[in-house]
Design a protein around this motif. Structure first.
Motif, PDB file in Angstrom:
ATOM      1  N   ASN A 123      -7.599   6.574   9.893  1.00 38.71           N
ATOM      2  CA  ASN A 123      -7.490   5.812   8.648  1.00 38.71           C
ATOM      3  C   ASN A 123      -8.833   5.314   8.117  1.00 38.71           C
ATOM      4  N   VAL A 124      -8.847   4.082   7.536  1.00 40.63           N
ATOM      5  CA  VAL A 124     -10.057   3.641   6.824  1.00 40.63           C
ATOM      6  C   VAL A 124     -11.249   3.538   7.772  1.00 40.63           C
ATOM      7  N   ARG A 125     -10.978   3.152   9.034  1.00 41.94           N
ATOM      8  CA  ARG A 125     -12.093   3.055   9.984  1.00 41.94           C
ATOM      9  C   ARG A 125     -12.747   4.417  10.159  1.00 41.94           C
ATOM     10  N   GLU A 126     -11.941   5.437  10.274  1.00 42.86           N
ATOM     11  CA  GLU A 126     -12.472   6.793  10.455  1.00 42.86           C
ATOM     12  C   GLU A 126     -13.257   7.217   9.204  1.00 42.86           C
ATOM     13  N   GLY A 186       1.089  -1.101  10.837  1.00 41.92           N
ATOM     14  CA  GLY A 186       0.343   0.013  10.259  1.00 41.92           C
ATOM     15  C   GLY A 186      -0.439   0.701  11.355  1.00 41.92           C
ATOM     16  N   GLU A 187      -0.802   1.931  11.105  1.00 45.94           N
ATOM     17  CA  GLU A 187      -1.556   2.690  12.112  1.00 45.94           C
ATOM     18  C   GLU A 187      -2.911   2.035  12.349  1.00 45.94           C
ATOM     19  N   SER A 188      -3.554   2.471  13.423  1.00 40.48           N
ATOM     20  CA  SER A 188      -4.889   1.956  13.728  1.00 40.48           C
ATOM     21  C   SER A 188      -5.828   2.247  12.557  1.00 40.48           C
ATOM     22  N   GLY A 189      -6.619   1.249  12.193  1.00 42.12           N
ATOM     23  CA  GLY A 189      -7.620   1.447  11.141  1.00 42.12           C
ATOM     24  C   GLY A 189      -7.098   1.309   9.731  1.00 42.12           C
ATOM     25  N   THR A 190      -5.873   0.830   9.556  1.00 40.69           N
ATOM     26  CA  THR A 190      -5.329   0.701   8.197  1.00 40.69           C
ATOM     27  C   THR A 190      -5.687  -0.642   7.563  1.00 40.69           C
ATOM     28  N   GLY A 191      -6.306  -1.510   8.334  1.00 39.34           N
ATOM     29  CA  GLY A 191      -6.778  -2.764   7.747  1.00 39.34           C
ATOM     30  C   GLY A 191      -5.957  -3.978   8.131  1.00 39.34           C
ATOM     31  N   LYS A 192      -5.273  -3.922   9.280  1.00 41.39           N
ATOM     32  CA  LYS A 192      -4.417  -5.057   9.664  1.00 41.39           C
ATOM     33  C   LYS A 192      -5.254  -6.326   9.869  1.00 41.39           C
ATOM     34  N   GLU A 193      -6.391  -6.139  10.556  1.00 45.90           N
ATOM     35  CA  GLU A 193      -7.229  -7.317  10.806  1.00 45.90           C
ATOM     36  C   GLU A 193      -7.817  -7.849   9.499  1.00 45.90           C
ATOM     37  N   LEU A 194      -8.186  -6.916   8.633  1.00 49.45           N
ATOM     38  CA  LEU A 194      -8.733  -7.297   7.318  1.00 49.45           C
ATOM     39  C   LEU A 194      -7.703  -8.111   6.536  1.00 49.45           C
ATOM     40  N   PHE A 195      -6.464  -7.682   6.591  1.00 56.61           N
ATOM     41  CA  PHE A 195      -5.384  -8.414   5.916  1.00 56.61           C
ATOM     42  C   PHE A 195      -5.198  -9.795   6.541  1.00 56.61           C
ATOM     43  N   ILE A 197     -11.509   4.958  15.935  1.00 54.80           N
ATOM     44  CA  ILE A 197     -10.448   4.100  16.477  1.00 54.80           C
ATOM     45  C   ILE A 197     -11.084   3.043  17.367  1.00 54.80           C
ATOM     46  N   SER A 198     -10.297   2.008  17.684  1.00 55.41           N
ATOM     47  CA  SER A 198     -10.851   0.958  18.523  1.00 55.41           C
ATOM     48  C   SER A 198     -10.879   1.427  19.987  1.00 55.41           C
ATOM     49  N   ARG A 199     -11.636   0.684  20.809  1.00 58.80           N
ATOM     50  CA  ARG A 199     -11.754   1.037  22.232  1.00 58.80           C
ATOM     51  C   ARG A 199     -10.378   0.961  22.907  1.00 58.80           C
ATOM     52  N   ALA A 229       1.053   1.724  -2.965  1.00 56.89           N
ATOM     53  CA  ALA A 229       1.447   1.224  -1.647  1.00 56.89           C
ATOM     54  C   ALA A 229       0.527   0.094  -1.185  1.00 56.89           C
ATOM     55  N   LEU A 230      -0.793   0.274  -1.417  1.00 59.33           N
ATOM     56  CA  LEU A 230      -1.717  -0.771  -0.976  1.00 59.33           C
ATOM     57  C   LEU A 230      -1.595  -2.021  -1.864  1.00 59.33           C
ATOM     58  N   LEU A 231      -1.467  -1.785  -3.180  1.00 60.87           N
ATOM     59  CA  LEU A 231      -1.358  -2.937  -4.091  1.00 60.87           C
ATOM     60  C   LEU A 231      -0.113  -3.758  -3.766  1.00 60.87           C
ATOM     61  N   GLU A 250     -17.308   3.536  -2.120  1.00 62.52           N
ATOM     62  CA  GLU A 250     -17.701   2.147  -1.799  1.00 62.52           C
ATOM     63  C   GLU A 250     -18.508   2.097  -0.510  1.00 62.52           C
ATOM     64  N   PHE A 251     -18.014   2.833   0.514  1.00 62.77           N
ATOM     65  CA  PHE A 251     -18.737   2.836   1.789  1.00 62.77           C
ATOM     66  C   PHE A 251     -20.119   3.469   1.607  1.00 62.77           C
ATOM     67  N   LEU A 252     -20.186   4.546   0.824  1.00 59.97           N
ATOM     68  CA  LEU A 252     -21.469   5.225   0.629  1.00 59.97           C
ATOM     69  C   LEU A 252     -22.468   4.267  -0.025  1.00 59.97           C
TER      70      LEU A 252
HETATM   71  N1  LIG Z   1      -8.490  -1.375   2.232  1.00 60.77           N
HETATM   72  C1  LIG Z   1      -9.659  -1.476   2.839  1.00 60.77           C
HETATM   73  N2  LIG Z   1     -10.764  -1.665   2.106  1.00 60.77           N
HETATM   74  C2  LIG Z   1     -11.970  -1.734   2.695  1.00 60.77           C
HETATM   75  N3  LIG Z   1     -12.167  -1.633   4.012  1.00 60.77           N
HETATM   76  C3  LIG Z   1     -11.095  -1.462   4.792  1.00 60.77           C
HETATM   77  C4  LIG Z   1      -9.788  -1.387   4.251  1.00 60.77           C
HETATM   78  N4  LIG Z   1      -8.908  -1.217   5.257  1.00 60.77           N
HETATM   79  C5  LIG Z   1      -9.622  -1.187   6.388  1.00 60.77           C
HETATM   80  N5  LIG Z   1     -10.943  -1.344   6.111  1.00 60.77           N
HETATM   81  C6  LIG Z   1     -12.034  -1.328   7.092  1.00 60.77           C
HETATM   82  O1  LIG Z   1     -11.661  -0.421   8.116  1.00 60.77           O
HETATM   83  C7  LIG Z   1     -11.991  -0.920   9.405  1.00 60.77           C
HETATM   84  C8  LIG Z   1     -10.722  -1.045  10.219  1.00 60.77           C
HETATM   85  O2  LIG Z   1      -9.925  -2.103   9.699  1.00 60.77           O
HETATM   86  P1  LIG Z   1      -9.116  -3.108  10.628  1.00 60.77           P
HETATM   87  O3  LIG Z   1      -9.886  -3.403  11.851  1.00 60.77           O
HETATM   88  O4  LIG Z   1      -8.675  -4.233   9.785  1.00 60.77           O
HETATM   89  O5  LIG Z   1      -7.911  -2.150  11.005  1.00 60.77           O
HETATM   90  P2  LIG Z   1      -6.741  -2.397  12.038  1.00 60.77           P
HETATM   91  O6  LIG Z   1      -5.519  -1.865  11.375  1.00 60.77           O
HETATM   92  O7  LIG Z   1      -6.725  -3.820  12.456  1.00 60.77           O
HETATM   93  O8  LIG Z   1      -7.176  -1.445  13.216  1.00 60.77           O
HETATM   94  P3  LIG Z   1      -6.766  -1.483  14.782  1.00 60.77           P
HETATM   95  O9  LIG Z   1      -5.270  -1.441  14.832  1.00 60.77           O
HETATM   96  O10 LIG Z   1      -7.399  -0.248  15.335  1.00 60.77           O
HETATM   97  O11 LIG Z   1      -7.360  -2.738  15.333  1.00 60.77           O
HETATM   98  C9  LIG Z   1     -12.672  -2.250   9.173  1.00 60.77           C
HETATM   99  O12 LIG Z   1     -14.062  -2.026   9.152  1.00 60.77           O
HETATM  100  C10 LIG Z   1     -12.190  -2.669   7.801  1.00 60.77           C
HETATM  101  O13 LIG Z   1     -13.141  -3.510   7.166  1.00 60.77           O
END
Ligand SMILES: Nc1ncnc2c1ncn2[C@@H]1O[C@H](COP(=O)(O)OP(=O)(O)OP(=O)(O)O)[C@@H](O)[C@H]1O
Length: 591
Positions: free
Chosen positions: A491-494, A301-310, A576-578, A279-281, A459-461
């Protein structure tokens, strides 16, 4: 600098002198323009004195007073156009001198016998008084020059500060922000909220005392932790520290800049996004493929799934990578400020508006990328405006009289909400939904790609043990099963926060279950965590995800409240974010 610039004050002085001495008063500048006048001379104010200026000229050039007892007959009057027919019955004038130079002349004039008598009753005393008045006018002019110079210096400073690509803050002795440049307002979102200023400054002072240069500090801005490189220096007058100057660089931007300068090509912009699940690939492949296009992308995607990272990776992989990536969180900015944040405003549009106006994010993004985060939370009335801007590809600053600016940025929108459901509930415009939903990319929740959990956790560790200087080799078997079976609502943030917490607490070589944060895992019993069920136990009613979520939010708030912490800490505990925390508090009536 001419007396003309303080004409109003000079006229008032002339009137005051005339009232006291009961003769007429005239004041000219060094170009013999009449700056002030009373009685007969008042109508000639701001007119030239050419032809009748030679007595004043003599006083101005010699720097000495001149006394004329018989105007129109005195030898000194011969060149005057009024020679032989002068209406005056007496005249005393004196130069106005500033810093060794004559900048004008003040004259006392008599037009009848009474005035003449008063003028010459005690010439010495009158001359003394006149000189004092000349000094007073010179002081006024000096004050005006100093004030103008100060204004100019302040304006120059403002322009220089705003042109800097560092954020800059001036702080007073009570840790209040007295001046902030444009970059500081943008980094710290000061226009939306600067209630955290004291907290930020305290954090900077603390970090300043405990680190060698280059110094770093992590500040919570808009509910997100941001790392800055900073320097703090005192502004001293003599031995006394008056203010402090703090400069900030966004650490991530510095790293990106360094990477841009040193890299021969952009490298793999998607390298920071970890995970091997299908799914991620798939999401990464779509994002990589469309990075170069101009089309609008909708990240869901749900909060913390990496939307901003993408969004960052897409921008980095696009031809726009040298241009800015500007993000705006539509849920975190107060509704009444949102429109000006998006489109900017012109000078004087509303009370408190910044002089010179302000660019909005559309303008700031220029030919780069504009990331509209939490777009599902955009208020209805702004949805229509945004749609129009996206359709017409142009916008106006608030308060501008018809001047349009082109939309040149590529738009990436993101939301954790189900936009179709929002449309069905009448909370999101269908036409805007279609305008944004050009290339949708769905980011999977962590529980839908469990195979990535341990990979990410390791990776985080590795990253946290490096920062902490610890040698933790991995997770115990039990800890791994707990992590694997957890549902990760944040999600990943948690997950990242959980690992950071555990890495801090763990004293052995392996992360044990006991080091995992209780608030995350207390909700699940050990048997539930490992996915096993005990057939001898009577089945318990299963709590809904919403119930679990509500309970987790309440628990985190409680925990933070007990230690008098801030809401940001509760958000961090929950991963989660503020903005998300506030939304959930509202949703569950926990405000
Ligand atoms: N696939 C991933 N690999 C590594 N780190 C990830 C990955 N996805 C998310 N993260 C990390 O998890 C944290 C949350 O990611 P991000 O802020 O991009 O999520 P978001 O979906 O935008 O969240 P929100 O909706 O709450 O703003 C960040 O620190 C990000 O670097």
């Amino acid at each position: 600098m001419s007396l003309r610039e303080i004409q109003e004050s000079v006229q008032k002085i002339a009137q005051a002198v005339a009232a006291v001495l009961r003769v007429e008063v005239e004041i000219a500048d060094s170009d013999f323009l009449r700056i002030a006048g009373t009685g007969k001379t008042e109508s000639g104010v701001l007119r030239t004195m050419a032809g009748e200026d030679h007595i004043y000229r003599a006083s101005l050039v010699n720097g000495e007073p001149v006394v004329i007892t018989r105007p129109g007959q005195d030898e000194k009057c011969r060149p005057c156009t009024h020679y032989g027919s002068c209406a005056e019955t007496g005249e005393i004038c004196c130069p106005i001198r500033l810093d060794g130079q004559s900048v004008g002349v003040i004259g006392l004039l008599a037009f009848d016998d009474e005035q003449r008598e008063r003028l010459f009753a005690d010439v010495e005393a009158i001359l003394g008084f006149l000189q004092k008045m000349a000094e007073l006018i010179a002081v006024k002019l000096k004050e005006h020059i100093m004030y103008t110079r100060q204004q100019l210096i302040a304006e120059k400073l403002r322009v220089v500060m705003d042109e800097m690509d560092k954020a800059m803050l001036l702080i007073d002795q009570k840790n209040r922000i007295v001046e902030a440049n444009q970059r500081a307002r943008q980094y710290l979102q000061l226009d939306a909220d600067n209630s955290q200023a004291a907290e930020w400054i305290a954090a900077i002072r603390l970090a300043d005392g405990s680190q060698p240069a280059p110094k770093q500090v992590v500040l919570s801005v808009g509910g997100k932790a941001k790392t800055f490189l900073f320097a703090i220096r005192p502004v001293q007058l003599g031995d006394e520290i008056k203010e402090w100057v703090i400069t900030l660089d966004d650490a991530q931007e510095v790293v990106e800049m360094a990477r841009r300068v040193t890299a021969t090509d952009a490298g793999d912009a998607f390298a920071a996004i970890s995970g091997n699940s299908a799914a991620l690939l798939q999401a990464k492949t779509i994002a990589r493929t469309v990075a170069g296009s101009e089309s609008t992308i909708l990240l869901q995607g749900e909060s913390g799934t990496g939307k901003e990272l993408f969004a960052k990776a897409i921008h980095q992989a696009s031809p726009r990578r040298q241009q800015p990536l500007i993000s705006i969180n539509c849920a975190a900015i107060p509704e009444h400020l949102m429109e000006s944040e998006l489109f900017g405003y012109e000078d004087g549009t509303f009370t408190g508006a910044r002089k010179g106006g302000k660019a909005g994010v559309f303008e700031a993004a220029g030919k780069g990328t504009l990331f509209l985060d939490e777009i599902g939370d955009l208020p209805m009335h702004l949805q229509g405006k945004l749609l129009r801007v996206l359709q017409e590809k142009e916008f106006q600053r608030l308060g501008s009289s018809g001047k349009t600016l082109p939309v040149e940025a590529r738009i990436i929108a993101a939301t954790h909400l189900d936009l179709q459901e929002r449309v069905a509930q009448g909370q999101f415009r269908l036409d805007l939904y279609y305008r944004l939903h050009v290339i949708p990319i769905q980011l999977p929740a962590l529980r839908e790609r469990r195979e990535d959990i341990l990979l990410l956790a390791h990776e985080f560790l590795a990253a946290y043990t490096k920062t902490l200087g610890k040698t933790i080799r991995g997770f115990s078997q039990e800890a791994q099963s707990v992590l694997f079976c957890h549902d990760w609502p944040g999600n990943v943030r948690e997950l990242a926060n959980t690992v950071e917490y555990a890495a801090n607490l763990e004293n052995s070589d392996w992360i044990q279950v006991a080091s995992l944060p209780g608030h995350t895992f207390r909700l699940q019993k050990p048997a539930e965590r490992t996915g096993r069920t005990d057939s001898s136990e009577a089945p318990k009613p299963i709590a809904t995800l919403k119930e679990l979520e509500k309970s987790a939010v309440a628990q985190a708030l409680n925990e933070v409240r007990m230690r008098k912490g801030k809401k940001e800490e509760a958000a961090a505990l929950l991963g989660i974010s503020r903005a998300t925390l506030f939304r959930k508090m509202r949703e569950y009536g926990l405000l």
